[in-house]
Scaffold this active site. Sequence first.
Site, mmCIF file in Angstrom:
data_model
loop_
_atom_site.group_PDB
_atom_site.id
_atom_site.type_symbol
_atom_site.label_atom_id
_atom_site.label_comp_id
_atom_site.label_asym_id
_atom_site.label_seq_id
_atom_site.Cartn_x
_atom_site.Cartn_y
_atom_site.Cartn_z
ATOM 1 N N HIS A 209 -5.118 -1.116 6.035
ATOM 2 C CA HIS A 209 -4.983 -0.213 7.196
ATOM 3 C C HIS A 209 -6.054 -0.385 8.277
ATOM 4 O O HIS A 209 -6.739 0.556 8.662
ATOM 5 C CB HIS A 209 -4.803 1.254 6.783
ATOM 6 C CG HIS A 209 -5.763 1.880 5.814
ATOM 7 N ND1 HIS A 209 -7.115 1.765 5.907
ATOM 8 C CD2 HIS A 209 -5.522 2.696 4.753
ATOM 9 C CE1 HIS A 209 -7.670 2.462 4.942
ATOM 10 N NE2 HIS A 209 -6.733 3.031 4.230
ATOM 11 N N HIS B 162 0.833 -1.205 0.000
ATOM 12 C CA HIS B 162 0.000 0.000 0.000
ATOM 13 C C HIS B 162 0.869 1.257 0.000
ATOM 14 O O HIS B 162 1.402 1.659 1.037
ATOM 15 C CB HIS B 162 -0.904 -0.012 1.239
ATOM 16 C CG HIS B 162 -1.961 1.037 1.237
ATOM 17 N ND1 HIS B 162 -3.167 0.877 1.877
ATOM 18 C CD2 HIS B 162 -2.024 2.259 0.659
ATOM 19 C CE1 HIS B 162 -3.913 1.951 1.709
ATOM 20 N NE2 HIS B 162 -3.224 2.817 0.971
ATOM 21 N N ASP C 180 0.972 2.463 3.785
ATOM 22 C CA ASP C 180 0.127 3.577 3.322
ATOM 23 C C ASP C 180 0.969 4.844 3.144
ATOM 24 O O ASP C 180 0.534 5.947 3.496
ATOM 25 C CB ASP C 180 -1.035 3.821 4.298
ATOM 26 C CG ASP C 180 -2.126 4.692 3.687
ATOM 27 O OD1 ASP C 180 -2.006 5.078 2.502
ATOM 28 O OD2 ASP C 180 -3.109 4.997 4.388
ATOM 29 N N HIS D 235 -10.376 -0.151 1.248
ATOM 30 C CA HIS D 235 -10.245 0.942 2.226
ATOM 31 C C HIS D 235 -11.615 1.054 2.868
ATOM 32 O O HIS D 235 -12.581 1.459 2.218
ATOM 33 C CB HIS D 235 -9.849 2.214 1.463
ATOM 34 C CG HIS D 235 -9.991 3.494 2.217
ATOM 35 N ND1 HIS D 235 -8.938 4.381 2.359
ATOM 36 C CD2 HIS D 235 -11.034 4.085 2.845
ATOM 37 C CE1 HIS D 235 -9.336 5.440 3.048
ATOM 38 N NE2 HIS D 235 -10.609 5.289 3.342
ATOM 39 N N ARG E 140 2.013 9.068 -6.077
ATOM 40 C CA ARG E 140 1.470 10.334 -6.609
ATOM 41 C C ARG E 140 1.708 10.543 -8.100
ATOM 42 O O ARG E 140 1.672 11.679 -8.577
ATOM 43 C CB ARG E 140 2.065 11.525 -5.834
ATOM 44 C CG ARG E 140 1.806 11.481 -4.338
ATOM 45 C CD ARG E 140 0.345 11.574 -3.990
ATOM 46 N NE ARG E 140 0.132 11.715 -2.555
ATOM 47 C CZ ARG E 140 -0.813 11.080 -1.873
ATOM 48 N NH1 ARG E 140 -1.656 10.274 -2.486
ATOM 49 N NH2 ARG E 140 -0.959 11.263 -0.599
HETATM 50 O O1 DOR Z 1 -4.176 9.177 5.191
HETATM 51 C C1 DOR Z 1 -4.393 8.741 4.072
HETATM 52 N N1 DOR Z 1 -3.820 9.277 2.971
HETATM 53 N N2 DOR Z 1 -5.259 7.724 3.922
HETATM 54 C C2 DOR Z 1 -5.681 7.319 2.714
HETATM 55 O O2 DOR Z 1 -6.457 6.408 2.654
HETATM 56 C C3 DOR Z 1 -5.227 7.991 1.484
HETATM 57 C C4 DOR Z 1 -3.925 8.641 1.707
HETATM 58 C C5 DOR Z 1 -3.575 9.621 0.614
HETATM 59 O O3 DOR Z 1 -3.708 9.286 -0.561
HETATM 60 O O4 DOR Z 1 -3.089 10.712 0.937
#
Ligand code: DOR
Length: 436
Positions: free
Chosen positions: A237, A66, A309, A185, A70
């Site tokens: 998560h 996970h 994550d 999620h 970006r």
């Molecule tokens: O804190 C988080 N950030 N949880 C998520 O599920 C997505 C992630 C993000 O893409 O920034």
Amino acid sequence: MTSRNGRSHELVIRHARVLDPSTGLDAVKDVRISGGRVAEVGDDLHGTRELGADGLYLFPGFVDVHAHWRTPGREDEETIESGSASAAVGGFTGVVMMPNTDPVVDKPVVVSGLLRRIEQESRVRAYVSAALHVGLKGERLTEMRLLKEAGALCVSDDGLGTQSAGVLRNAMLYASSAGLPVLLHCEDHTLATGVVHDGTAAALAGIPGSPASAEDVATATALVLATETGAKSHITHISTGLSAALVRFFADHADVTSDTTPHHLTLTDDLISSLEGTYRVNPPLRPEDHRDAVTDALRDGTLDFVATDHAPHASEEKDLPLEQAAPGFLGHETAFAALHTELVLTGKLPLARLVEAMSCAPGRWVGEGGSLAVGSPADLTLVDPSEEWTVDRGSLSSRSWNSPYLGRRLTGRVVGTIVGGELVLDRTGAKFGVRA
Ligand code: DOR
């Protein structure tokens, strides 16, 4: 991958403490790598290149199921190059990229484009999760068969979650027929109306909270639907005691695996008293009783593995009061050290279970790596268990700096990462050299 040039070097790593729960090995051994694979594990091995690893641990490479690199769309926050460098620093040899990008990874051409870029830019193995629904909107299913043909490993509405049970049920059936696992999620938006966990810390800080049920209701829904549809499902998560207990209950009924994060295992919501945007994350940090229940569930194998994550954010999205900040923490570079410091050295988690949870189990899930058995891909992580270090901005390889561990002193550090037999991270220079 740029750093893997196809040359099949032979390399012998000597005198490491080799810990591989997949084969039950825990002993000081030599490991010979040849043609990008583990060729031999034994004593007194020699080769054309040798690394002396006295005092270091050698594990199957960590795999992170996970992560948010970006790309495409927010390359100011992370790129495949920087995300994979960050992964290598953390000892990860394989990473799954989430689809909540801009554009969303909901078309075969985006999947194949990403895979091409991974081939050119990534230092580690990287896999692509495509979206479950077009635009992650929970309305129209993506063309999962075509996404799979283009090379997607799994499908997910990560970042948002699928809000309607009926929609999720259809999506699971379709994913199942396309042969793709669903990564879930679990968050119910009718309950998740706050920005932190709804508890004492939120009340003291005067910040609106979301109840734990925002996660638990969605987890229960996902587990019921996974049971009924038979879809191969992975719940990511997990951060509450009840969600962990639900996974335990459904384990015999559904084809389901699950993970929790380093931050939910090591941090609690008392950090929000600083009111700093740094500490906003989704699911939110929880009180100690949840953290301890999740730790117990990881230790007893209810939760299969750890995933970070890894969620880079630009300063202008994090350097804000908690309520205005974007949720998310960097994860790759501190994962092992934080868990080693907080759980292994305190006796809460055996080291072998941590390695199973960071390497073997996620490796099995992606279908590659996670074992040092002879013939396996030579994906390995070398750790100095006694190195103490302080997490600071300057030490991070990510393009972003939103780590919740900034300023913390941790014990144990990844000093070498090997992917397909190639050293993609070498902090070992001072400790040992390569003899060509
Ligand atoms: O804190 C988080 N950030 N949880 C998520 O599920 C997505 C992630 C993000 O893409 O920034």
